[in-house]
Design a protein around this motif. Sequence first.
Motif, PDB file in Angstrom:
ATOM      1  N   TRP A 116       0.865  -1.186   0.000  1.00 52.21           N
ATOM      2  CA  TRP A 116       0.000   0.000   0.000  1.00 52.21           C
ATOM      3  C   TRP A 116       0.900   1.234   0.000  1.00 52.21           C
TER       4      TRP A 116
ATOM      5  N   CYS B 272     -11.404   0.560  -9.249  1.00 53.67           N
ATOM      6  CA  CYS B 272     -10.926   0.788  -7.886  1.00 53.67           C
ATOM      7  C   CYS B 272      -9.755   1.759  -7.862  1.00 53.67           C
ATOM      8  N   SER B 273      -9.000   1.823  -8.967  1.00 50.05           N
ATOM      9  CA  SER B 273      -7.824   2.691  -9.001  1.00 50.05           C
ATOM     10  C   SER B 273      -8.152   4.138  -9.316  1.00 50.05           C
TER      11      SER B 273
ATOM     12  N   ARG C 225     -11.077   8.925  -5.968  1.00 46.61           N
ATOM     13  CA  ARG C 225     -12.394   8.990  -5.343  1.00 46.61           C
ATOM     14  C   ARG C 225     -12.913  10.424  -5.275  1.00 46.61           C
TER      15      ARG C 225
ATOM     16  N   ILE D  58      -3.401   2.234  -6.509  1.00 42.69           N
ATOM     17  CA  ILE D  58      -3.327   1.089  -7.417  1.00 42.69           C
ATOM     18  C   ILE D  58      -2.756   1.576  -8.742  1.00 42.69           C
TER      19      ILE D  58
ATOM     20  N   PHE E 277     -15.689  -5.431  -6.170  1.00 42.87           N
ATOM     21  CA  PHE E 277     -14.451  -5.489  -5.394  1.00 42.87           C
ATOM     22  C   PHE E 277     -13.595  -6.632  -5.908  1.00 42.87           C
TER      23      PHE E 277
ATOM     24  N   GLU F  70      -9.201  -6.621  -1.093  1.00 37.43           N
ATOM     25  CA  GLU F  70      -8.259  -5.555  -1.420  1.00 37.43           C
ATOM     26  C   GLU F  70      -8.919  -4.192  -1.577  1.00 37.43           C
ATOM     27  N   SER F  71      -9.846  -4.049  -2.498  1.00 35.33           N
ATOM     28  CA  SER F  71     -10.421  -2.725  -2.720  1.00 35.33           C
ATOM     29  C   SER F  71     -11.814  -2.862  -3.314  1.00 35.33           C
TER      30      SER F  71
ATOM     31  N   SER G  43     -21.077  -1.473  -3.900  1.00 38.12           N
ATOM     32  CA  SER G  43     -20.044  -2.354  -3.352  1.00 38.12           C
ATOM     33  C   SER G  43     -20.573  -3.143  -2.162  1.00 38.12           C
TER      34      SER G  43
END
Length: 229
Positions: free
Chosen positions: A49, A101-102, A105, A113, A146, A158-159, A168
Amino acid sequence: MIDWLDENGVPEFPSPRKALSDPNGLLAAGGGMSPLWLDTAYRAGIFPWHDPDDVRLWWSPAPRAVITPASFRIPRSVRKLLKNPWQLTTNMAFERVMRACSAPRSATNGVWINPQMISAYTRLHHAGRALSAEVWDENGELCGGFYGLQIGSVFFGESMFSHRSGASQFAFARLAPLLFGQGIELIDCQMKTDHLARFGIIELGRDAFEQHLTDHTNTPTLPPLPGFC
């Protein structure tokens, strides 16, 4: 001080017991990003991470947030989400889920990621070691999901991402019972968050978590999940 790992060497990590308490779990830096590095790390309860442009960091926090078959529950608010006319699939769009996910946000939040991680986890997916859950809305658009790694009877989450509110959580509420039904004994959530706490997270000390890894990561490979759930 933390150890520096040789990217060109054999994957080898210091004992997770050497992880710092502040920041919680920081263990090592450097190393490689390949399926072998990842497999070695996760079997020891270690995960990567870091910011994409920074040095690679490896973590093993304690206590560890996990969900077990006995602790799992679906909160009332999420049960309402399950009435949505959405379709859940598994392993139909692994790389798309990782790329979703990468994505940032918000305009101010970075991501962790990077393309190298997407490549390594996708190779694990092709080998049957990493899985994704996808939520498709009423228009057939990917709206949430996810991904994570499965080693023995442990699933390392993971995410997650959501393009529709609650997507999600819909994915997790639908897939977790299937994972437990297939023989998963532990879902590793890494750190406790409000988002997942409602599903029955418990926190394990390092000794208890490492014992679970010893007991459950060397079990036979579980059968694949159905594509359409």
